[in-house]
Design a protein around this motif. Sequence first.
Motif, PDB file in Angstrom:
ATOM      1  N   GLN A  52       1.696  71.409  -1.936  1.00 37.32           N
ATOM      2  CA  GLN A  52       1.976  72.145  -3.174  1.00 37.32           C
ATOM      3  C   GLN A  52       0.976  71.754  -4.260  1.00 37.32           C
ATOM      4  O   GLN A  52       0.474  72.613  -4.995  1.00 37.32           O
ATOM      5  CB  GLN A  52       3.406  71.870  -3.654  1.00 37.32           C
ATOM      6  N   LEU A  53       0.672  70.454  -4.347  1.00 36.37           N
ATOM      7  CA  LEU A  53      -0.308  69.986  -5.336  1.00 36.37           C
ATOM      8  C   LEU A  53      -1.700  70.538  -5.035  1.00 36.37           C
ATOM      9  O   LEU A  53      -2.437  70.915  -5.945  1.00 36.37           O
ATOM     10  CB  LEU A  53      -0.333  68.462  -5.376  1.00 36.37           C
ATOM     11  N   ASP A  54      -2.062  70.580  -3.755  1.00 37.05           N
ATOM     12  CA  ASP A  54      -3.357  71.154  -3.375  1.00 37.05           C
ATOM     13  C   ASP A  54      -3.431  72.633  -3.746  1.00 37.05           C
ATOM     14  O   ASP A  54      -4.446  73.101  -4.286  1.00 37.05           O
ATOM     15  CB  ASP A  54      -3.612  71.000  -1.871  1.00 37.05           C
ATOM     16  N   LEU A  55      -2.374  73.357  -3.476  1.00 41.37           N
ATOM     17  CA  LEU A  55      -2.324  74.773  -3.814  1.00 41.37           C
ATOM     18  C   LEU A  55      -2.406  74.961  -5.328  1.00 41.37           C
ATOM     19  O   LEU A  55      -3.148  75.817  -5.825  1.00 41.37           O
ATOM     20  CB  LEU A  55      -1.039  75.399  -3.255  1.00 41.37           C
ATOM     21  N   ALA A  56      -1.683  74.153  -6.077  1.00 38.04           N
ATOM     22  CA  ALA A  56      -1.727  74.227  -7.543  1.00 38.04           C
ATOM     23  C   ALA A  56      -3.128  73.919  -8.051  1.00 38.04           C
ATOM     24  O   ALA A  56      -3.605  74.533  -9.019  1.00 38.04           O
ATOM     25  CB  ALA A  56      -0.712  73.257  -8.153  1.00 38.04           C
ATOM     26  N   GLU A  57      -3.838  72.989  -7.403  1.00 38.17           N
ATOM     27  CA  GLU A  57      -5.198  72.664  -7.831  1.00 38.17           C
ATOM     28  C   GLU A  57      -6.147  73.831  -7.584  1.00 38.17           C
ATOM     29  O   GLU A  57      -7.012  74.122  -8.415  1.00 38.17           O
ATOM     30  CB  GLU A  57      -5.706  71.419  -7.098  1.00 38.17           C
ATOM     31  N   VAL A  58      -5.986  74.510  -6.467  1.00 32.74           N
ATOM     32  CA  VAL A  58      -6.815  75.694  -6.189  1.00 32.74           C
ATOM     33  C   VAL A  58      -6.591  76.747  -7.265  1.00 32.74           C
ATOM     34  O   VAL A  58      -7.540  77.329  -7.805  1.00 32.74           O
ATOM     35  CB  VAL A  58      -6.501  76.265  -4.781  1.00 32.74           C
TER      36      VAL A  58
END
Length: 158
Positions: free
Chosen positions: A14-20
Amino acid sequence: MLSSTPKELSEPLQLDLAEVIAKYHLNNKHSLRKENLESYALVVTSLFKHERKENYNIEKGGDRKNPGREIANKIGNLKQRKRKRDNKENEYQRNIQYYNHEPEKIQKRKVLQNGMLNEDPWAVVLEQWKCSFDVRKTELLSGQKADHFIVHYPSLHC
Protein backbone atom coordinates in the motif's frame (compact mmCIF):
# COMPACT_ATOMS: atom_id res chain seq x y z
CA MET A 1 -2.55 -24.26 1.65
CA LEU A 2 -2.85 -20.75 0.21
CA SER A 3 -6.21 -19.11 0.11
CA SER A 4 -7.46 -18.28 -3.38
CA THR A 5 -9.58 -15.42 -2.06
CA PRO A 6 -7.98 -12.07 -2.93
CA LYS A 7 -7.36 -9.77 0.01
CA GLU A 8 -6.18 -6.23 0.63
CA LEU A 9 -2.63 -5.39 -0.28
CA SER A 10 -0.15 -5.63 2.56
CA GLU A 11 0.90 -2.38 4.25
CA PRO A 12 4.30 -2.22 2.47
CA LEU A 13 2.56 -2.66 -0.90
CA GLN A 14 0.00 0.00 0.00
CA LEU A 15 2.87 2.37 0.83
CA ASP A 16 4.58 1.55 -2.47
CA LEU A 17 1.36 2.22 -4.36
CA ALA A 18 0.85 5.50 -2.49
CA GLU A 19 4.42 6.52 -3.37
CA VAL A 20 3.80 5.87 -7.07
CA ILE A 21 0.68 8.02 -6.91
CA ALA A 22 2.46 10.74 -4.91
CA LYS A 23 5.31 10.91 -7.44
CA TYR A 24 2.79 11.11 -10.27
CA HIS A 25 1.00 13.94 -8.47
CA LEU A 26 4.17 15.91 -7.75
CA ASN A 27 5.32 15.58 -11.37
CA ASN A 28 1.99 16.65 -12.87
CA LYS A 29 0.12 18.87 -10.40
CA HIS A 30 0.94 22.06 -8.57
CA SER A 31 -1.13 21.86 -5.42
CA LEU A 32 -2.89 19.08 -3.57
CA ARG A 33 -6.65 19.42 -3.55
CA LYS A 34 -9.37 17.40 -1.91
CA GLU A 35 -10.59 16.35 -5.35
CA ASN A 36 -7.16 14.95 -6.24
CA LEU A 37 -7.08 12.73 -3.17
CA GLU A 38 -10.62 11.52 -3.79
CA SER A 39 -9.79 10.75 -7.40
CA TYR A 40 -6.62 8.86 -6.51
CA ALA A 41 -8.42 6.79 -3.88
CA LEU A 42 -11.19 6.03 -6.40
CA VAL A 43 -8.66 4.87 -8.99
CA VAL A 44 -6.99 2.55 -6.45
CA THR A 45 -10.28 1.03 -5.33
CA SER A 46 -11.40 0.62 -8.96
CA LEU A 47 -8.20 -1.15 -9.99
CA PHE A 48 -7.81 -3.17 -6.80
CA LYS A 49 -11.29 -4.41 -5.91
CA HIS A 50 -10.35 -5.52 -2.40
CA GLU A 51 -8.73 -2.25 -1.36
CA ARG A 52 -10.57 0.19 0.87
CA LYS A 53 -10.70 3.93 0.20
CA GLU A 54 -9.98 4.64 3.89
CA ASN A 55 -6.50 3.14 3.49
CA TYR A 56 -5.58 5.84 0.99
CA ASN A 57 -7.61 8.92 1.84
CA ILE A 58 -9.45 10.23 4.88
CA GLU A 59 -11.11 13.58 4.41
CA LYS A 60 -10.68 16.34 6.94
CA GLY A 61 -13.46 16.81 9.42
CA GLY A 62 -14.14 16.44 13.12
CA ASP A 63 -10.77 16.53 14.85
CA ARG A 64 -8.88 16.29 11.55
CA LYS A 65 -7.68 19.63 10.20
CA ASN A 66 -6.16 18.12 7.04
CA PRO A 67 -6.86 15.13 4.84
CA GLY A 68 -4.74 12.13 5.66
CA ARG A 69 -3.68 8.55 5.12
CA GLU A 70 -1.18 7.05 2.76
CA ILE A 71 -1.38 9.26 -0.33
CA ALA A 72 -1.51 12.65 1.41
CA ASN A 73 1.21 11.60 3.86
CA LYS A 74 3.48 10.35 1.07
CA ILE A 75 3.01 13.57 -0.93
CA GLY A 76 3.89 15.63 2.17
CA ASN A 77 6.97 13.50 2.93
CA LEU A 78 8.28 13.69 -0.64
CA LYS A 79 7.80 17.48 -0.70
CA GLN A 80 9.64 17.82 2.61
CA ARG A 81 12.57 15.69 1.37
CA LYS A 82 12.78 17.80 -1.79
CA ARG A 83 12.83 21.04 0.23
CA LYS A 84 15.65 19.72 2.42
CA ARG A 85 17.62 18.57 -0.63
CA ASP A 86 17.09 21.94 -2.34
CA ASN A 87 18.16 23.83 0.80
CA LYS A 88 21.39 21.81 1.03
CA GLU A 89 22.08 22.35 -2.65
CA ASN A 90 21.45 26.10 -2.34
CA GLU A 91 23.82 26.26 0.64
CA TYR A 92 26.43 24.38 -1.36
CA GLN A 93 26.06 26.80 -4.29
CA ARG A 94 26.41 29.80 -1.94
CA ASN A 95 29.58 28.29 -0.46
CA ILE A 96 31.05 27.60 -3.88
CA GLN A 97 30.29 31.14 -5.07
CA TYR A 98 31.80 32.62 -1.90
CA TYR A 99 34.99 30.60 -2.12
CA ASN A 100 35.43 31.07 -5.86
CA HIS A 101 35.78 34.84 -5.40
CA GLU A 102 38.86 34.55 -3.18
CA PRO A 103 42.44 33.85 -4.22
CA GLU A 104 43.17 30.13 -4.04
CA LYS A 105 45.68 30.15 -1.14
CA ILE A 106 43.45 32.33 1.06
CA GLN A 107 40.51 30.09 0.22
CA LYS A 108 42.38 26.91 1.22
CA ARG A 109 43.60 28.42 4.48
CA LYS A 110 40.09 29.69 5.41
CA VAL A 111 38.54 26.28 4.77
CA LEU A 112 41.04 24.70 7.15
CA GLN A 113 40.88 27.39 9.82
CA ASN A 114 37.10 27.47 9.89
CA GLY A 115 36.98 23.71 10.38
CA MET A 116 34.55 23.33 7.49
CA LEU A 117 36.06 20.18 6.01
CA ASN A 118 33.39 17.84 7.39
CA GLU A 119 30.16 19.79 6.84
CA ASP A 120 27.19 18.58 4.80
CA PRO A 121 26.35 18.21 1.99
CA TRP A 122 28.83 15.60 0.84
CA ALA A 123 29.68 17.52 -2.34
CA VAL A 124 30.90 20.42 -0.15
CA VAL A 125 33.08 18.07 1.91
CA LEU A 126 34.71 16.66 -1.23
CA GLU A 127 35.28 20.11 -2.70
CA GLN A 128 36.82 21.43 0.52
CA TRP A 129 39.15 18.46 0.93
CA LYS A 130 40.34 18.82 -2.65
CA CYS A 131 40.86 22.55 -2.38
CA SER A 132 42.77 22.35 0.91
CA PHE A 133 45.05 19.42 0.01
CA ASP A 134 48.16 21.48 -0.79
CA VAL A 135 47.98 23.44 2.47
CA ARG A 136 47.38 20.33 4.58
CA LYS A 137 50.21 18.44 2.88
CA THR A 138 52.67 21.34 3.31
CA GLU A 139 51.85 21.76 6.99
CA LEU A 140 52.05 18.03 7.76
CA LEU A 141 55.39 17.66 5.96
CA SER A 142 56.83 20.77 7.60
CA GLY A 143 57.43 18.86 10.84
CA GLN A 144 54.68 20.44 12.94
CA LYS A 145 53.59 18.36 15.88
CA ALA A 146 50.42 16.38 15.34
CA ASP A 147 48.71 17.79 18.45
CA HIS A 148 49.39 21.35 17.22
CA PHE A 149 47.88 20.45 13.84
CA ILE A 150 44.77 18.91 15.43
CA VAL A 151 44.28 21.94 17.72
CA HIS A 152 44.35 24.32 14.76
CA TYR A 153 42.23 22.10 12.49
CA PRO A 154 39.72 20.32 14.76
CA SER A 155 37.64 19.00 11.86
CA LEU A 156 40.44 16.62 10.88
CA HIS A 157 40.11 14.40 13.95
CA CYS A 158 36.35 13.75 13.61
